[in-house]
Design an enzyme around this catalytic site. Structure first.
Site, PDB file in Angstrom:
ATOM      1  CG  HIS A   1      -1.756   1.230   1.305  1.00  0.00           C
ATOM      2  ND1 HIS A   1      -2.669   1.564   0.332  1.00  0.00           N
ATOM      3  CD2 HIS A   1      -1.801   2.233   2.221  1.00  0.00           C
ATOM      4  CE1 HIS A   1      -3.247   2.708   0.647  1.00  0.00           C
ATOM      5  NE2 HIS A   1      -2.733   3.133   1.784  1.00  0.00           N
TER       6      HIS A   1
ATOM      7  CD  GLN B   1      -3.188  -7.487  -1.794  1.00  0.00           C
ATOM      8  OE1 GLN B   1      -3.366  -6.513  -1.067  1.00  0.00           O
ATOM      9  NE2 GLN B   1      -2.176  -8.332  -1.617  1.00  0.00           N
TER      10      GLN B   1
ATOM     11  CE1 TYR C   1      -5.257  -5.094   6.687  1.00  0.00           C
ATOM     12  CE2 TYR C   1      -3.600  -6.531   5.714  1.00  0.00           C
ATOM     13  CZ  TYR C   1      -3.954  -5.324   6.287  1.00  0.00           C
ATOM     14  OH  TYR C   1      -3.004  -4.341   6.455  1.00  0.00           O
TER      15      TYR C   1
ATOM     16  CD  GLU D   1      -5.174  -7.594  16.455  1.00  0.00           C
ATOM     17  OE1 GLU D   1      -5.957  -7.236  17.359  1.00  0.00           O
ATOM     18  OE2 GLU D   1      -5.512  -8.328  15.515  1.00  0.00           O
TER      19      GLU D   1
ATOM     20  NE  ARG E   1      14.203  -8.988   7.623  1.00  0.00           N
ATOM     21  CZ  ARG E   1      15.225  -8.372   7.040  1.00  0.00           C
ATOM     22  NH1 ARG E   1      15.040  -7.664   5.944  1.00  0.00           N
ATOM     23  NH2 ARG E   1      16.439  -8.476   7.553  1.00  0.00           N
TER      24      ARG E   1
ATOM     25  NE  ARG F   1       9.934  -4.547   4.208  1.00  0.00           N
ATOM     26  CZ  ARG F   1      10.449  -4.951   5.366  1.00  0.00           C
ATOM     27  NH1 ARG F   1      10.625  -4.064   6.344  1.00  0.00           N
ATOM     28  NH2 ARG F   1      10.792  -6.198   5.561  1.00  0.00           N
TER      29      ARG F   1
ATOM     30  CE  LYS G   1      18.695  -0.116  14.096  1.00  0.00           C
ATOM     31  NZ  LYS G   1      18.513   1.262  14.619  1.00  0.00           N
TER      32      LYS G   1
ATOM     33  CD1 TRP H   1       6.206  -3.337  17.505  1.00  0.00           C
ATOM     34  CD2 TRP H   1       6.605  -5.297  18.476  1.00  0.00           C
ATOM     35  NE1 TRP H   1       6.092  -4.311  16.536  1.00  0.00           N
ATOM     36  CE2 TRP H   1       6.328  -5.515  17.105  1.00  0.00           C
ATOM     37  CE3 TRP H   1       6.885  -6.392  19.297  1.00  0.00           C
ATOM     38  CZ2 TRP H   1       6.323  -6.794  16.539  1.00  0.00           C
ATOM     39  CZ3 TRP H   1       6.885  -7.661  18.733  1.00  0.00           C
ATOM     40  CH2 TRP H   1       6.604  -7.852  17.390  1.00  0.00           C
TER      41      TRP H   1
END
Length: 693
Positions: free
Chosen positions: A26, A100, A173, A260, A301, A324, A435, A591
């Site tokens: 998105h 999609q 979803y 979640e 990933r 990504r 990193k 988190w």
């Protein structure tokens, strides 16, 4: 060698020239008031860079299914027009594109267009921590209407010129909500046992297939593992895959995790290729049921084609979806095919400009590639009417971005950096476990500048002696970065007090007890570095084991299992005046970072009042009590100040300049802003000076 990656593959009646799918993202471009220009430019550039089959970000099949104000709805003619333009642009560039079909269910966010204040729809009224709402349970009529909306959406995709559709049934979803006992508590024709829980996805697929006919490819993205307590059990996941194959799916794309979920799935801490195991198991379940030829797509990933090659070569997976990485480098496929994988700009999984923005309304982009999402504003391949000469002062990420932008625009560029190596703050981040790709970004940028014939003068702090040279330039970009700020606090000059840059430079020199003053992202990274024990990355198997994930998954697998503590020798305390450690870290990453600190035994103090630094540590008032935070070393992570001494010299010399990154404003500094400003500063200085003789 990428022999497996570059083998053709057939999905339904569609021949795809290689095995890398550009996965759905998105973008918040879908509803821009530009007639679809930005969306079309975004996709077309990826095709020119080697992408073959692109899956769009989700288009809501009806208004209730929209994920938020930035989502397009297929009933809206403006959105259809934008999609038609995007499909045409992809085809004109030689690519393939699938639409999609999407319904957010209980994940619909406040501000969703067309919802008219109504609660989101879901199988059952189970509160969502993601959308922070309790949805309304769908009636049988609403379920039927939603199935029909998916069918209409598929028909629209066909009419708009798309090559395929993908049904979004993963990542928590609506369709995925029907398969999970957690969110489907019905006891009717649509829930109550495994067969009824999978009825909704199967009926959606059948309706979509009927709408487009047997020759139009239909992909179905299903969840390989929900990674939430009381999620879809493995046995039901496997049975769903077989049922979807029976119902006419042409390929199954396998996602993992819900918003979640307590298990990170897309963050830098997750090893590359971790989740392929779920796609492999689904492929084996299909093979056992006689669906050997049905393609299965692994995802999540991967940021290099070599990783995809390894998974494809191992078998049980037919394609790999990467999303990504196409933001970070639109030419990732083309460069890799040409044997130039080392020049690919890697996705560093920071999530700051992509995933975090996708939950709001700001245009999705990329820290590594700030042109992403802005291709129509900053077109590639521009040739200047006159080749100018420009200097960039500073080789942090803002300066590096400005320099490569100017060079790509066809100008002559020189870079001056006061330090002995480029990268600025990124050099610090690259030391933090997980990193390492931050350092790779700096190396690739330096490599690109070398290929563009841009000299980078290291160890050169620009001063008054350089003004005669700079006066000969058409313009300058100032990207001199920041210096650590030292607070006005008694004891700050004591010898055991360091700033964060000094601590990062030699963490081994710090004693067994470290107090960090300041609780932003730099402090969190430093605390992780000091308590991580070994900086070596986990293997996918080690990561899954550390999260209590075993195969096959039992019902409820994926409940929170924090990583084992590293048993670090240091006792680290991070404290701040405010009430929240990690401010400035994006919500999809913070988190995970906080979980790492807790696993490392880091003490977190908030709402403190600093009184003084002593030889024994830091005296603070916390929770109404005065106490000493004992420390052998005290590290100051209390923000930054702009380095901009050169600005006055440029003013005096009459040299045109633009400022980018921390030099422009140290407040709220982050690398996303820095690279974006580097890009824009380069374009601005060219526009300002284009008419100079």
């Amino acid at each position: 060698m990428l022999d497996h990656v570059f083998r053709p593959c057939v999905i339904g009646g569609l021949t795809v020239p290689h095995r890398i799918v550009m996965g759905a993202m998105h973008l918040n471009l879908e509803t821009l008031d530009d007639g679809g220009a930005a969306l079309a430019a975004f996709y077309a550039e990826r095709v020119r860079g080697g992408a073959a089959l692109i899956v769009t970000g989700g288009s809501a099949v009806d208004a209730a299914g929209s994920g938020g104000p930035g989502y397009g709805v297929l009933d809206d003619e403006d959105h259809r027009s934008a999609l038609r333009r995007a499909a045409r642009a992809v085809h004109d560039s030689g690519g393939l594109i699938a639409l999609q079909l999407f319904h957010a269910g209980r994940y619909a966010l406040p501000g969703t267009p067309g919802a008219d204040g109504a609660a989101p729809l879901a199988p059952s009224a189970v509160y969502s921590r993601f959308s922070r709402t309790t949805p309304q349970a769908m009636t049988a009529r609403q379920i039927g209407e939603t199935i029909a909306a998916f069918a209409r959406g598929a028909g629209a995709a066909y009419d708009l010129g798309f090559d395929a559709v993908e049904v979004m049934g993963s990542e928590g979803y609506l369709i995925n909500q029907f398969t999970a006992p957690l969110t489907n508590r019905r006891d009717d024709a649509w829930g109550g046992d495994a067969e009824r829980r999978r009825r909704f996805p199967v009926e959606v697929l059948r309706a979509v297939r009927a709408a487009v006919g047997p020759g139009f490819p239909v992909l179905f993205r299903m969840s390989g593992a929900d990674l939430v307590a009381d999620g879809t059990p493995w046995e039901e996941t496997a049975a769903l895959a077989v049922a979807l194959a029976d119902a006419g799916a042409d390929a199954l794309a396998v996602g993992v995790g819900w918003h979640e979920s307590p298990v990170p799935t897309v963050q830098a801490q997750v090893p590359a290729g971790t989740w392929a195991v779920y796609a492999q198991r689904i492929k084996r379940a299909l093979r056992t049921a006689g669906h050997d030829a049905l393609p299965v797509v692994a995802s999540n990933r991967f940021n290099q084609l070599a990783q995809a090659e390894e998974v494809l070569a191992a078998g049980d997976v037919d394609l790999v979806a990467m999303a990504r990485p196409f933001l970070a480098d639109p030419a990732i496929v083309g460069k890799s095919r040409a044997g130039a994988s080392a020049s690919v700009d890697l996705c560093i999984a920071c999530n700051e400009a992509c995933i975090d923005r996708s939950f709001g309304t700001e245009r999705v982009s990329c820290l590594v590639n700030p042109r992403a999402g802005y291709e129509s504003d900053f077109p590639a391949g521009h040739s200047p009417a006159r080749r100018g000469r420009y200097a960039v002062i500073g080789a942090g990420v803002a300066g590096l971005e400005a320099a490569r932008t100017l060079a790509r625009l066809g100008h002559e560029v020189e870079v001056y950096e006061a330090a002995d190596e480029p990268g600025g703050q990124f050099r610090l981040a690259a030391r933090v476990p997980g990193k390492a790709d931050f350092g790779a970004t700096v190396r690739r940028r330096a490599q690109e500048l070398d290929g563009l014939k841009v000299p980078v003068y290291l160890g050169h702090r620009v001063g008054s002696r350089d003004m005669p040279l700079l006066r000969t330039m058409d313009g300058v970009v100032v990207a001199t970065g920041v210096r650590p700020r030292r607070p006005d606090l008694p004891g700050v000059a004591l010898p055991h007090v360091l700033d964060y840059a000094q601590a990062f430079a030699d963490p081994g020199a710090l004693g067994p007890r470290v107090a960090v003053i300041g609780g932003g992202g730099i402090a969190v990274d430093l605390a992780h570095l000091l308590t991580s024990g070994s900086a070596s990355a986990l293997t996918p198997e080690e990561f899954l084991s550390s999260r209590g994930l075993t195969m096959p998954l039992e019902a409820g697998a994926g409940a929170r299992t924090a990583p084992a503590a590293a048993g670090a020798a240091r006792q680290v305390t991070v404290m701040r005046r405010g009430g929240r450690i990690g401010t400035g870290i994006g919500p999809s990453t913070r988190w995970v970072a906080m979980e790492e600190l807790r696993a490392g035994g880091v003490h977190l103090l908030t709402d403190v009042v600093y009184e003084e630094i002593t030889r024994g540590g830091v005296v603070v008032e916390a929770a109404g009590e005065r106490r000493l935070v004992a420390a052998d070393h005290v590290v100051l992570a209390t923000g930054q100040e702009s380095r901009r001494d050169v600005v006055a010299l440029l003013h005096q010399a009459g040299v045109p300049f633009e400022i980018a990154g921390g030099a422009a404003d140290a407040r709220g500094l982050n690398a996303v802003r820095a690279t974006a400003q580097g890009l824009r500063a380069a374009h601005r200085i060219v526009e300002r000076t284009a008419s100079r003789g």
